[in-house]
Write an enzyme that holds these catalytic residues in place. Sequence first.
Site, PDB file in Angstrom:
ATOM      1  N   PRO A  33     -39.013 -25.252   5.289  1.00  0.00           N
ATOM      2  CA  PRO A  33     -38.619 -25.368   3.759  1.00  0.00           C
ATOM      3  C   PRO A  33     -37.205 -23.827   3.706  1.00  0.00           C
ATOM      4  CG  PRO A  33     -40.454 -24.472   2.809  1.00  0.00           C
ATOM      5  CD  PRO A  33     -40.623 -25.242   4.284  1.00  0.00           C
ATOM      6  N   ASN A  34     -35.713 -24.131   3.575  1.00  0.00           N
ATOM      7  CA  ASN A  34     -35.480 -22.435   3.476  1.00  0.00           C
ATOM      8  C   ASN A  34     -34.881 -22.283   5.519  1.00  0.00           C
ATOM      9  OD1 ASN A  34     -35.005 -22.860   0.912  1.00  0.00           O
ATOM     10  ND2 ASN A  34     -36.759 -21.604   0.747  1.00  0.00           N
ATOM     11  N   ARG A  50     -27.543 -16.409   4.400  1.00  0.00           N
ATOM     12  CA  ARG A  50     -28.206 -15.786   3.296  1.00  0.00           C
ATOM     13  C   ARG A  50     -29.456 -14.671   4.289  1.00  0.00           C
ATOM     14  NH1 ARG A  50     -25.977 -19.837   1.437  1.00  0.00           N
ATOM     15  NH2 ARG A  50     -26.436 -20.757  -0.805  1.00  0.00           N
ATOM     16  N   TYR A  66     -33.876 -11.874   8.247  1.00  0.00           N
ATOM     17  CA  TYR A  66     -33.337 -12.805   9.292  1.00  0.00           C
ATOM     18  C   TYR A  66     -32.513 -13.236  10.162  1.00  0.00           C
ATOM     19  CZ  TYR A  66     -37.052 -14.730   5.939  1.00  0.00           C
ATOM     20  OH  TYR A  66     -38.441 -14.390   5.407  1.00  0.00           O
ATOM     21  N   ASN A 108     -43.185 -23.706  12.536  1.00  0.00           N
ATOM     22  CA  ASN A 108     -42.152 -22.389  11.750  1.00  0.00           C
ATOM     23  C   ASN A 108     -42.519 -22.493  10.367  1.00  0.00           C
ATOM     24  OD1 ASN A 108     -41.511 -20.369  10.031  1.00  0.00           O
ATOM     25  ND2 ASN A 108     -39.582 -19.436  11.432  1.00  0.00           N
ATOM     26  N   ALA A 166     -42.618 -21.468   4.354  1.00  0.00           N
ATOM     27  CA  ALA A 166     -43.529 -20.452   2.929  1.00  0.00           C
ATOM     28  C   ALA A 166     -44.374 -21.438   3.108  1.00  0.00           C
ATOM     29  CB  ALA A 166     -42.794 -20.702   1.827  1.00  0.00           C
ATOM     30  N   HIS A 218     -48.278 -20.299   3.784  1.00  0.00           N
ATOM     31  CA  HIS A 218     -49.059 -19.676   3.185  1.00  0.00           C
ATOM     32  C   HIS A 218     -49.712 -20.474   1.942  1.00  0.00           C
ATOM     33  CE1 HIS A 218     -46.880 -16.596   5.352  1.00  0.00           C
ATOM     34  NE2 HIS A 218     -45.343 -17.616   4.927  1.00  0.00           N
ATOM     35  N   ASP A 224     -53.920 -29.951   6.886  1.00  0.00           N
ATOM     36  CA  ASP A 224     -55.478 -31.251   7.212  1.00  0.00           C
ATOM     37  C   ASP A 224     -54.328 -32.050   8.205  1.00  0.00           C
ATOM     38  OD1 ASP A 224     -56.821 -30.131   5.440  1.00  0.00           O
ATOM     39  OD2 ASP A 224     -56.388 -31.770   4.303  1.00  0.00           O
ATOM     40  N   GLU A 240     -48.301 -22.150  16.136  1.00  0.00           N
ATOM     41  CA  GLU A 240     -47.683 -21.591  14.418  1.00  0.00           C
ATOM     42  C   GLU A 240     -46.430 -20.599  15.137  1.00  0.00           C
ATOM     43  OE1 GLU A 240     -50.323 -19.284  11.596  1.00  0.00           O
ATOM     44  OE2 GLU A 240     -47.818 -19.166  11.002  1.00  0.00           O
ATOM     45  N   HIS A 251     -43.572 -17.605  13.735  1.00  0.00           N
ATOM     46  CA  HIS A 251     -42.653 -17.276  12.634  1.00  0.00           C
ATOM     47  C   HIS A 251     -41.111 -16.504  13.504  1.00  0.00           C
ATOM     48  CE1 HIS A 251     -45.155 -18.840   9.771  1.00  0.00           C
ATOM     49  NE2 HIS A 251     -45.825 -18.654  10.559  1.00  0.00           N
ATOM     50  N   LEU A 252     -40.659 -16.076  12.734  1.00  0.00           N
ATOM     51  CA  LEU A 252     -38.861 -15.269  13.191  1.00  0.00           C
ATOM     52  C   LEU A 252     -39.847 -14.104  13.090  1.00  0.00           C
ATOM     53  CD1 LEU A 252     -36.752 -17.094  11.348  1.00  0.00           C
ATOM     54  CD2 LEU A 252     -36.230 -16.848  14.026  1.00  0.00           C
ATOM     55  N   SER A 253     -39.885 -13.904  11.457  1.00  0.00           N
ATOM     56  CA  SER A 253     -40.990 -11.875  10.834  1.00  0.00           C
ATOM     57  C   SER A 253     -42.158 -11.823  11.638  1.00  0.00           C
ATOM     58  CB  SER A 253     -40.245 -12.173   9.670  1.00  0.00           C
ATOM     59  OG  SER A 253     -40.921 -13.903   8.760  1.00  0.00           O
ATOM     60  N   ARG A 277     -45.026  -7.546   6.647  1.00  0.00           N
ATOM     61  CA  ARG A 277     -44.831  -8.241   5.385  1.00  0.00           C
ATOM     62  C   ARG A 277     -45.570  -7.694   3.719  1.00  0.00           C
ATOM     63  NH1 ARG A 277     -40.363 -13.153   5.663  1.00  0.00           N
ATOM     64  NH2 ARG A 277     -39.420 -12.566   4.401  1.00  0.00           N
ATOM     65  N   ARG A 325     -47.605 -12.841   1.650  1.00  0.00           N
ATOM     66  CA  ARG A 325     -46.940 -13.697   3.673  1.00  0.00           C
ATOM     67  C   ARG A 325     -48.972 -13.300   4.442  1.00  0.00           C
ATOM     68  NH1 ARG A 325     -42.360 -15.003   2.857  1.00  0.00           N
ATOM     69  NH2 ARG A 325     -41.291 -13.843   1.148  1.00  0.00           N
TER      70      ARG A 325
HETATM   71  O1  CA2 Z   1     -40.592 -15.094   9.867  1.00  0.00           O
HETATM   72  C1  CA2 Z   1     -40.518 -16.754   9.307  1.00  0.00           C
HETATM   73  O2  CA2 Z   1     -40.104 -17.113  10.106  1.00  0.00           O
HETATM   74  C2  CA2 Z   1     -41.280 -16.769   7.694  1.00  0.00           C
HETATM   75  O3  CA2 Z   1     -41.876 -18.377   8.306  1.00  0.00           O
HETATM   76  C3  CA2 Z   1     -40.324 -17.624   6.646  1.00  0.00           C
HETATM   77  C4  CA2 Z   1     -39.819 -17.952   5.516  1.00  0.00           C
HETATM   78  C5  CA2 Z   1     -40.950 -17.817   5.194  1.00  0.00           C
HETATM   79  O4  CA2 Z   1     -41.462 -17.966   3.620  1.00  0.00           O
HETATM   80  C6  CA2 Z   1     -42.521 -16.810   5.612  1.00  0.00           C
HETATM   81  O5  CA2 Z   1     -43.080 -16.203   5.596  1.00  0.00           O
HETATM   82  C7  CA2 Z   1     -42.235 -16.177   7.075  1.00  0.00           C
HETATM   83  C8  CA2 Z   1     -38.833 -18.324   4.824  1.00  0.00           C
HETATM   84  C9  CA2 Z   1     -37.658 -19.161   5.134  1.00  0.00           C
HETATM   85  C10 CA2 Z   1     -36.522 -18.973   4.731  1.00  0.00           C
HETATM   86  O6  CA2 Z   1     -35.271 -18.879   5.582  1.00  0.00           O
HETATM   87  C11 CA2 Z   1     -34.456 -17.939   4.572  1.00  0.00           C
HETATM   88  C12 CA2 Z   1     -33.522 -18.000   5.651  1.00  0.00           C
HETATM   89  C13 CA2 Z   1     -31.960 -17.490   5.063  1.00  0.00           C
HETATM   90  C14 CA2 Z   1     -32.407 -16.678   3.481  1.00  0.00           C
HETATM   91  C15 CA2 Z   1     -33.234 -17.090   2.476  1.00  0.00           C
HETATM   92  C16 CA2 Z   1     -34.564 -17.817   3.322  1.00  0.00           C
END
Ligand code: CA2
Length: 148
Positions: A9-10, A17, A22, A73, A76, A79, A86, A97, A99-101, A106, A110
């Site tokens: 998601p997102n 954004r 990110y 990836n 959210a 978590h 499953d 797995e 993740h960007l961050s 954080r 997370r």
């Molecule tokens: O660091 C990552 O790749 C995450 O999977 C990114 C997720 C976050 O919930 C994880 O804890 C770490 C969030 C992705 C949402 O990306 C956005 C991008 C632009 C604006 C808002 C959210």
Amino acid sequence: MKVLFLNGPNLNLLGTREPEVYGRTTLADIEAKVRERAAQLKIEIGFRQSNVEGELVNWIQEAKGKFDVIVINAAAYTHTSIALRDAISAVGIPTIEIHLSNIHAREEFRHKSLIASVCKGQICGFGQKSYILGLEAAVYVNENKKTS
Ligand code: CA2
């Protein structure tokens, strides 16, 4: 070899954004980089994004017999989602797995990944490079199926 990239998601908002967290790269930019590297490595790629948990679960299930490795990836859902955990466990496709961050640097919520224990490993904190590292880890895992 075929690798399925799944994005949660997102991640469709990447580059539009919160660039301070990110960056300015879009998910389409990342996909293009992944496809470029995959072509060099002669790997076929699937690349999908959904904001819907059940859709991600369906894609994991449908990957059985079609893809050798999944790189995910889960955003959210990392978590929160026992359903994704499953599904990964049930299909038995080696999964990485990413993740960007750096989720461990954080907020506390997370730090916990519900999918980590059913994945081969975790790559986080390298921005869009996490995707390329994920692809290279997928090659390694596929070539060392019995030991990795
Ligand atoms: O660091 C990552 O790749 C995450 O999977 C990114 C997720 C976050 O919930 C994880 O804890 C770490 C969030 C992705 C949402 O990306 C956005 C991008 C632009 C604006 C808002 C959210």
